[in-house]
Design a protein around this motif. Structure first.
Motif, PDB file in Angstrom:
ATOM      1  N   PHE A 178       0.826  -1.202   0.000  1.00 19.68           N
ATOM      2  CA  PHE A 178       0.000   0.000   0.000  1.00 19.68           C
ATOM      3  C   PHE A 178       0.858   1.248   0.000  1.00 19.68           C
ATOM      4  N   ARG A 179       0.402   2.234  -0.779  1.00 20.82           N
ATOM      5  CA  ARG A 179       1.124   3.506  -0.824  1.00 20.82           C
ATOM      6  C   ARG A 179       0.162   4.649  -0.553  1.00 20.82           C
ATOM      7  N   GLY A 180       0.727   5.816  -0.339  1.00 19.69           N
ATOM      8  CA  GLY A 180      -0.087   7.027  -0.222  1.00 19.69           C
ATOM      9  C   GLY A 180      -1.075   6.959   0.926  1.00 19.69           C
ATOM     10  N   VAL A 181      -2.310   7.336   0.609  1.00 22.34           N
ATOM     11  CA  VAL A 181      -3.332   7.458   1.650  1.00 22.34           C
ATOM     12  C   VAL A 181      -3.535   6.135   2.375  1.00 22.34           C
ATOM     13  N   LEU A 182      -3.660   5.034   1.587  1.00 19.08           N
ATOM     14  CA  LEU A 182      -3.924   3.737   2.210  1.00 19.08           C
ATOM     15  C   LEU A 182      -2.825   3.360   3.192  1.00 19.08           C
ATOM     16  N   ALA A 183      -1.579   3.634   2.813  1.00 18.84           N
ATOM     17  CA  ALA A 183      -0.463   3.313   3.697  1.00 18.84           C
ATOM     18  C   ALA A 183      -0.620   4.056   5.015  1.00 18.84           C
ATOM     19  N   PHE A 184      -0.994   5.300   4.923  1.00 17.74           N
ATOM     20  CA  PHE A 184      -1.182   6.113   6.121  1.00 17.74           C
ATOM     21  C   PHE A 184      -2.315   5.544   6.978  1.00 17.74           C
ATOM     22  N   VAL A 185      -3.451   5.280   6.313  1.00 21.26           N
ATOM     23  CA  VAL A 185      -4.619   4.770   7.035  1.00 21.26           C
ATOM     24  C   VAL A 185      -4.287   3.466   7.740  1.00 21.26           C
ATOM     25  N   PHE A 186      -3.633   2.542   7.015  1.00 17.09           N
ATOM     26  CA  PHE A 186      -3.397   1.226   7.581  1.00 17.09           C
ATOM     27  C   PHE A 186      -2.271   1.190   8.605  1.00 17.09           C
ATOM     28  N   THR A 187      -1.522   2.279   8.718  1.00 10.76           N
ATOM     29  CA  THR A 187      -0.492   2.305   9.742  1.00 10.76           C
ATOM     30  C   THR A 187      -0.974   3.029  10.990  1.00 10.76           C
ATOM     31  N   PHE A 188      -1.662   4.148  10.764  1.00  9.25           N
ATOM     32  CA  PHE A 188      -1.993   4.990  11.918  1.00  9.25           C
ATOM     33  C   PHE A 188      -3.457   4.959  12.315  1.00  9.25           C
ATOM     34  N   VAL A 189      -4.379   4.938  11.331  1.00  9.53           N
ATOM     35  CA  VAL A 189      -5.794   5.004  11.671  1.00  9.53           C
ATOM     36  C   VAL A 189      -6.296   3.617  12.060  1.00  9.53           C
ATOM     37  N   ILE A 190      -6.128   2.663  11.143  1.00  8.51           N
ATOM     38  CA  ILE A 190      -6.473   1.275  11.435  1.00  8.51           C
ATOM     39  C   ILE A 190      -5.174   0.491  11.273  1.00  8.51           C
ATOM     40  N   PRO A 191      -4.442   0.290  12.345  1.00 10.29           N
ATOM     41  CA  PRO A 191      -3.055  -0.175  12.210  1.00 10.29           C
ATOM     42  C   PRO A 191      -2.930  -1.645  11.788  1.00 10.29           C
ATOM     43  N   LEU A 192      -3.434  -1.958  10.587  1.00  5.95           N
ATOM     44  CA  LEU A 192      -3.370  -3.332  10.108  1.00  5.95           C
ATOM     45  C   LEU A 192      -1.925  -3.761   9.874  1.00  5.95           C
ATOM     46  N   ALA A 193      -1.119  -2.814   9.360  1.00  2.70           N
ATOM     47  CA  ALA A 193       0.278  -3.123   9.057  1.00  2.70           C
ATOM     48  C   ALA A 193       0.970  -3.652  10.297  1.00  2.70           C
ATOM     49  N   VAL A 194       0.691  -2.993  11.416  1.00  7.45           N
ATOM     50  CA  VAL A 194       1.334  -3.369  12.665  1.00  7.45           C
ATOM     51  C   VAL A 194       0.916  -4.773  13.087  1.00  7.45           C
ATOM     52  N   MET A 195      -0.325  -5.136  12.730  1.00  6.37           N
ATOM     53  CA  MET A 195      -0.854  -6.394  13.231  1.00  6.37           C
ATOM     54  C   MET A 195      -0.277  -7.618  12.533  1.00  6.37           C
ATOM     55  N   THR A 196      -0.140  -7.582  11.211  1.00  7.38           N
ATOM     56  CA  THR A 196       0.312  -8.798  10.524  1.00  7.38           C
ATOM     57  C   THR A 196       1.699  -8.654   9.899  1.00  7.38           C
ATOM     58  N   THR A 197       1.979  -7.485   9.301  1.00  7.28           N
ATOM     59  CA  THR A 197       3.268  -7.349   8.617  1.00  7.28           C
ATOM     60  C   THR A 197       4.415  -7.308   9.617  1.00  7.28           C
ATOM     61  N   PHE A 198       4.225  -6.571  10.703  1.00  9.26           N
ATOM     62  CA  PHE A 198       5.291  -6.468  11.707  1.00  9.26           C
ATOM     63  C   PHE A 198       5.701  -7.834  12.256  1.00  9.26           C
ATOM     64  N   PRO A 199       4.731  -8.647  12.733  1.00  9.08           N
ATOM     65  CA  PRO A 199       5.155  -9.950  13.252  1.00  9.08           C
ATOM     66  C   PRO A 199       5.819 -10.820  12.183  1.00  9.08           C
ATOM     67  N   ALA A 200       5.325 -10.734  10.947  1.00  4.88           N
ATOM     68  CA  ALA A 200       5.946 -11.524   9.881  1.00  4.88           C
ATOM     69  C   ALA A 200       7.391 -11.063   9.672  1.00  4.88           C
ATOM     70  N   GLU A 201       7.601  -9.755   9.674  1.00  7.97           N
ATOM     71  CA  GLU A 201       8.958  -9.213   9.516  1.00  7.97           C
ATOM     72  C   GLU A 201       9.846  -9.601  10.691  1.00  7.97           C
ATOM     73  N   ALA A 202       9.226  -9.617  11.878  1.00  2.00           N
ATOM     74  CA  ALA A 202       9.990 -10.003  13.062  1.00  2.00           C
ATOM     75  C   ALA A 202      10.479 -11.442  12.925  1.00  2.00           C
ATOM     76  N   MET A 203       9.611 -12.320  12.429  1.00  2.00           N
ATOM     77  CA  MET A 203       9.999 -13.721  12.220  1.00  2.00           C
ATOM     78  C   MET A 203      11.149 -13.830  11.234  1.00  2.00           C
ATOM     79  N   LEU A 204      11.067 -12.981  10.192  1.00  5.10           N
ATOM     80  CA  LEU A 204      12.106 -13.014   9.175  1.00  5.10           C
ATOM     81  C   LEU A 204      13.381 -12.345   9.675  1.00  5.10           C
ATOM     82  N   GLY A 205      13.299 -11.715  10.856  1.00  3.15           N
ATOM     83  CA  GLY A 205      14.455 -11.052  11.429  1.00  3.15           C
ATOM     84  C   GLY A 205      14.791  -9.744  10.751  1.00  3.15           C
ATOM     85  N   ARG A 206      13.806  -9.100  10.130  1.00  7.53           N
ATOM     86  CA  ARG A 206      14.133  -7.838   9.489  1.00  7.53           C
ATOM     87  C   ARG A 206      13.269  -6.678  10.003  1.00  7.53           C
ATOM     88  N   LEU A 207      12.705  -6.853  11.183  1.00  5.76           N
ATOM     89  CA  LEU A 207      11.948  -5.745  11.768  1.00  5.76           C
ATOM     90  C   LEU A 207      12.889  -4.913  12.633  1.00  5.76           C
TER      91      LEU A 207
END
Lengths: 263, 331, 267
Positions: free
Chosen positions: A199-228
């Motif tokens: 996601f870019r632009g507005v959606l990226a903003f919304v999904f990070t700060f308003v409805i933090p979906l990115a934090v919920m699934t992408t972050f843990p996946a990145e943590a598993m991969l060791g790149r968070l």
């Protein structure tokens, strides 16, 4: 105080399991349906990765980890969070929320623990299966630190989901016909099955700060991969606590609105 | 125990006339009207009293009950229940009260009532020993033995209502608000509920406020009534005194050995009903004695009783009266 | 119930449907927000197409496709299955059956009645599409418009009739909403809601062409974005209406049999 609430939680859990035992026939159907949904959730992934090796920096195996987290959290959402949401909506419609408010215990606690669907834990297993398959495709195992970090993030994600849920329920106090709310909630959550960098632009903003979906699934996946990055981990913890605080305020405000305006 | 001073509760209600055009217009511009559900009522209730709230539909009875139980915030006025301000909803307050609504249920639908009782025990923090004692008592008095093990959805309305009542009493509330507790129940079940409610009040010294459409409930349970009409308090006092005020006439019911002509009844008083061998006369209070002796001497009386006018009639007359008064003031 | 009295009652039913939609506009807004999946997919696919087009689709085409998919989903919505299920469980279906007009007409009117309100959302989106990705976002020819509208109506009919069929099953079994869940899952995968159906592997393509799902979203979207010539479009429309006819028979059959059962066992 804490002991009393733990005891209350015990009683509510007991009632839920009794209920679940009553409808164990549903177990099979529900189980099949949720596995079916998981399978269909993978379909777009296959279609997309038919065309490309990697999308927005995520290989197929890595994207599977994100879907794994999505599936796992969906299990928690539908097993432990959503059923109570439907309960509150039902309470408001039937006017029986009054009974909850008359009880000498925190109303948010009472409605949040009112109902669990233990059968939905199947999704959690499906999520774990996806992790295994994903790492098999990537060809290596996750690091211990990565797994630990992702466990911390599991906590923050559940807290975030729960807070979002409370915010949704709060809306039910203002909107009359609220059957759509559950649907709304799950459909927004659906976007969490894609790596956030898509996601870019507005959606990226919304999904990070308003409805933090990115934090919920992408972050843990990145943590598993060791790149968070560590800073992200700290941000996730701080942010989810803030979100929880905010949702608590909104909940109290809505209850105030309900008792001062309803008839 | 309960003190209410100048309680007001006004709502803003969104009004929309029917029709498509109006519907579309209301998207842009909503018109609100203020509804005065309760408009300045005051009363005091002593511990252990049983009080009936009477009034036509929409009079403000339920609103008042909800304010008293802390579910609604009053627009203005002062409300105290056993020293608590209800809208603060302190745990200590909530543990003292309970609201039973005949049209709404708190029982867990798919589980046996026993589970709801257990849940309430945990929520109200009732000690085990006391819980067991209370439950045993409730089970005996309400004859719940057979019921508490079946899922609530399989119970009949009457059975469910008995369990509702039991669930509400697990924590032995000192103040009990009953909103139409007998609605929809058959006559014998209504009687059971009444007897039980009265005995609860007597055993525990609980204060009790009841609203009901069934005047029998009120007559059987409440020595004192408060009449609320259009958000205003129009009567507060004994039930008998109210009947006296609205309908000072008594009813003389005659059962006769043989049919009599209507002419022979007319001089005795106003004939309410008359068919063959029964007749009901309406006579002023001070003329009752004279009428009775004249009837006994002039008619072939088999049986004779003197009664008050039925409560339902008294009530509808009272409400019609106050409506007429309002309209006069309005004009 | 004669056809004439039904026809006479229909305008009123529709008008009430519209009024209801207006009264429940907040809920509709929530629903619109919950059908924003095409926008998510748009983000995803434009990300995929950033470096090079995917099949025949470039970034612009994906924007056009998914905006159209959003529009079509709004205008073909039906929720009769949930209503029927709810009314069967609550026993309120009996009330509807007392009226001298088939409940199906009222369900249909309620669903169609919501469309004018939806236009308030759909028209701005369509205008946005035209202004950003050009006039190819709406049909370019007169026959294109006619075909598009016909396909839109067909798509709604398919959705509605499936709703009726599955909703009616709640007269036979308890968990008909679960069946609706299965249908929805298939719908998401096969309808072209998440990706244009051309991107499917060829073997699957043939299967999808014969299933009803793509005629619910895919076909109207393709017609809206001028993906087909006259002949192809006509052939696809034919298949769509074949499904309409088939589902009409199935759903009415189920409904009538279900009602007989309902009458025999009581609600």
């Amino acid at each position: 105080m804490l002991r009393r609430y733990l005891r209350l939680l015990g009683v509510q859990l007991r009632a839920s399991s009794l209920l679940a035992m009553q409808y164990r026939g549903d177990f099979v159907i529900e189980g099949i349906i949720s596995l079916f949904w998981t399978a269909t959730a993978l379909a777009p992934l296959f279609v997309v990765y038919r065309e490309r090796e990697s999308i927005a920096g995520w290989s197929f195996g890595e994207a599977l980890l994100v879907i794994g987290w999505f599936t796992l959290l969906q299990g928690i959402l539908e097993g432990a969070i959503n059923p109570s949401l439907t309960g509150v909506v039902e309470h408001i419609r039937k006017g029986t929320l009054d009974f909850v408010l008359l009880k000498p215990a925190d109303a948010q606690f009472l409605v949040s623990t009112a109902r669990f669907l233990p059968w939905r834990s199947i999704n959690v297993l499906a999520g774990l299966g996806l992790f295994v398959y994903g790492f098999h495709l990537i060809g290596r195992a996750p690091s211990l630190v990565g797994v630990l970090a992702s466990l911390v993030l599991l906590g923050t994600s559940v807290l975030l989901l729960y807070s979002l849920w409370i915010l949704t329920v709060a809306a039910a106090f203002y909107v009359v016909k609220v059957d759509n709310l559950t649907y709304f909630f799950t459909s927004i959550f659906d976007a969490a099955r894609w790596p956030a960098s898509v996601f870019r632009g507005v959606l990226a903003f919304v999904f990070t700060f308003v409805i933090p979906l990115a934090v919920m699934t992408t972050f843990p996946a990145e943590a598993m991969l060791g790149r968070l990055p560590w800073t992200s981990l700290v941000w996730a913890v701080v942010g989810s606590l803030l979100f929880a605080f905010l949702s608590r305020r909104v909940w109290l405000h809505s209850i105030g609105h309900y008792t001062s305006a309803s008839s | 125990m309960i003190s209410v001073r100048d309680l007001r509760k006004h709502y803003q209600v969104h009004k929309r006339p029917p029709g498509l055009k109006a519907a579309l217009r209301s998207v842009i511009h909503r018109t609100y009207t203020s509804v005065k559900a309760v408009d300045g009522i005051s009363f005091e209730i002593k511990p252990g009293e049983r009080v009936g709230f009477l009034g036509p539909n929409g009079a403000g009875k339920t609103t008042t009950l909800k304010v008293l139980s802390g579910l609604l915030h009053p627009s203005s006025g002062e409300v105290r229940v056993d020293g608590h301000v209800p809208r603060h909803r302190e745990d200590a307050f909530l543990k003292k009260i309970m609201l039973v609504m005949g049209q709404k249920q708190q029982l867990l639908w798919d589980l046996p009532p026993a589970e709801t009782f257990e849940l309430n025990r945990a929520i109200y923090d009732v000690p085990r020993a006391q819980y067991k004692q209370t439950l045993d008592e409730l089970v005996t008095l309400l004859e719940l033995e057979e019921l508490i093990g079946k899922p609530a959805r399989q119970l009949s309305l009457g059975e469910r209502m008995k369990c509702e009542l039991a669930a509400a009493l697990i924590h032995r509330p000192k103040v009990l608000f009953l909103d139409e507790p007998t609605i929809g129940l058959d006559v014998s079940m209504q009687a059971t509920m009444r007897t039980f409610i009265k005995s609860y009040n007597e055993r525990n010294g609980a204060t009790l406020i009841l609203t009901s459409h069934y005047m029998d409930d009120v007559a059987a349970l409440c020595p004192r009534v408060i009449v609320i009409d259009k958000g205003l308090l129009s009567y507060d006092g004994g039930l008998d005194a109210l009947v006296q005020r609205v309908r000072p006439e008594k009813r003389v019911v005659l059962r006769l050995n043989q049919a009599v002509a209507a002419d022979s009844l007319a001089p005795l008083g106003k004939v309410v009903t008359h068919d063959n061998v029964t007749a009901v006369l309406q006579v002023p209070q001070d003329a009752v004695n004279a009428t009775v002796s004249r009837a006994l001497s002039s008619l072939p009386v088999q049986d004779l009783t003197v009664e008050n006018a039925p409560l339902e009639e008294v009530m509808s007359e009272l409400f019609a009266e106050s409506k007429a008064r309002r309209e006069k003031v309005g004009a | 119930m004669s056809a004439r009295s039904t026809l006479r009652a229909l305008p009123t039913l529709l008008r009430i449907g519209v009024s209801e939609a207006v009264a429940y506009r907040a809920e509709m807004f929530v629903w619109v927000l919950s059908t924003t999946m095409p926008l998510i997919m748009m983000a995803l696919w434009t990300a995929v197409a950033r470096e090079a087009p995917v099949g025949p689709y470039g970034s612009q085409d994906f924007v056009r496709y998914f905006l159209a998919a959003f529009v079509v989903r709004q205008l073909t919505g039906a929720w009769a299955a949930w209503m029927i299920n709810y009314e069967v469980r609550q026993g309120t279906l009996a009330m509807r059956l007392l009226r001298p007009i088939s409940p199906l007409w009222s369900y249909a009117a309620e669903n169609i009645g919501a469309m004018p309100m939806r236009l308030f959302v759909v028209v701005p989106v369509a205008i946005f599409a035209v202004s950003t990705v050009g006039w190819k976002s709406v049909p370019e020819t007169a026959w294109g418009w006619v075909f598009f509208l016909v396909s839109l109506f067909g798509a709604w009919l398919i959705t509605f009739l499936v709703n009726v069929a599955i909703g009616t099953l709640s007269l036979y079994m308890e968990s008909s909403t679960k069946l609706m869940d299965v249908w929805l899952a298939l719908f998401f995968v096969c309808s072209g809601y998440l990706y244009p159906v051309d991107l499917f592997p060829p073997v699957w393509r043939t299967l999808i062409d014969w299933l009803p799902f793509r005629y619910q979203i895919g076909l109207p979207v393709e017609l809206m974005t001028n993906a087909h010539g006259f002949g192809d479009a006509l052939a696809l429309l034919g298949r769509q209406w074949l499904w309409v006819g088939l589902l009409l028979v199935i759903s009415l059959g189920l409904w009538n049999r279900g009602l007989k059962r309902f009458a025999a066992f009581g609600g």
